[in-house]
Scaffold this motif. Structure first.
Motif, short mmCIF file in Angstrom:
data_model
loop_
_atom_site.label_atom_id
_atom_site.label_comp_id
_atom_site.label_asym_id
_atom_site.label_seq_id
_atom_site.Cartn_x
_atom_site.Cartn_y
_atom_site.Cartn_z
N MET A 94 0.82 -1.18 0.00
CA MET A 94 0.00 0.00 0.00
C MET A 94 0.87 1.25 0.00
N LEU A 95 2.00 1.17 0.68
CA LEU A 95 2.91 2.31 0.75
C LEU A 95 3.52 2.62 -0.60
N ILE A 96 3.83 1.59 -1.37
CA ILE A 96 4.42 1.79 -2.70
C ILE A 96 3.42 2.46 -3.63
N ILE A 97 2.17 2.06 -3.55
CA ILE A 97 1.13 2.67 -4.39
C ILE A 97 0.94 4.13 -4.04
N PHE A 131 1.66 7.25 -6.52
CA PHE A 131 0.61 8.23 -6.76
C PHE A 131 1.10 9.65 -6.49
N ILE A 132 1.82 9.84 -5.39
CA ILE A 132 2.33 11.17 -5.05
C ILE A 132 3.34 11.63 -6.09
N VAL A 133 4.23 10.75 -6.52
CA VAL A 133 5.22 11.11 -7.54
C VAL A 133 4.53 11.42 -8.86
N SER A 134 3.49 10.66 -9.20
CA SER A 134 2.79 10.91 -10.46
C SER A 134 2.01 12.23 -10.44
N ILE A 135 1.72 12.75 -9.28
CA ILE A 135 1.07 14.05 -9.18
C ILE A 135 2.12 15.17 -9.15
#
Length: 107
Positions: free
Chosen positions: A1-4, A8-12
């Motif tokens: 869950m932490l990797i996702i 997600f944060i990096v993709s934003i």
């Protein structure tokens, strides 16, 4: 869950940074009439600087892109046929080639 969550944060954040950097680097401050007009040896231009849009060349470019995509889709077929010689794969490949040939004749 932490990797996702990290992905997600990096993709934003990454696209936001790239967009902000592009706005910062390519922002024009002084856009007055003299600076954006074309310059022809100190004289005013005699004709339009933009050429008319040719739909004939646009359609030719679209057809070229379609054929390029179809060629890219044809690349894995010989490998697929070599690994598993299935009658269904051969029929699909021949139908795809037939559609490509009909498009070429239509063009």
């Amino acid at each position: 869950m932490l990797i996702i969550t990290i992905i997600f944060i990096v993709s934003i954040i990454l696209p936001t940074l790239v967009f902000s950097l592009s706005l910062l680097l390519f922002h024009r401050i002084n856009l007055d009439r003299n600076k954006i007009s074309p310059f022809e040896c100190g004289f005013n231009p005699n004709n339009q600087t933009r050429l008319p849009f040719s739909t004939r060349f646009f359609l030719l470019a679209i057809i070229f892109i379609v054929f390029d995509i179809e060629v890219v889709l044809l690349i894995p077929f010989p490998i697929l046929i070599a690994t598993s010689l299935s009658f269904q794969h051969i029929i699909i490949f021949l139908l795809f080639l037939l559609i490509l040939l009909l498009e070429l004749i239509h063009e």
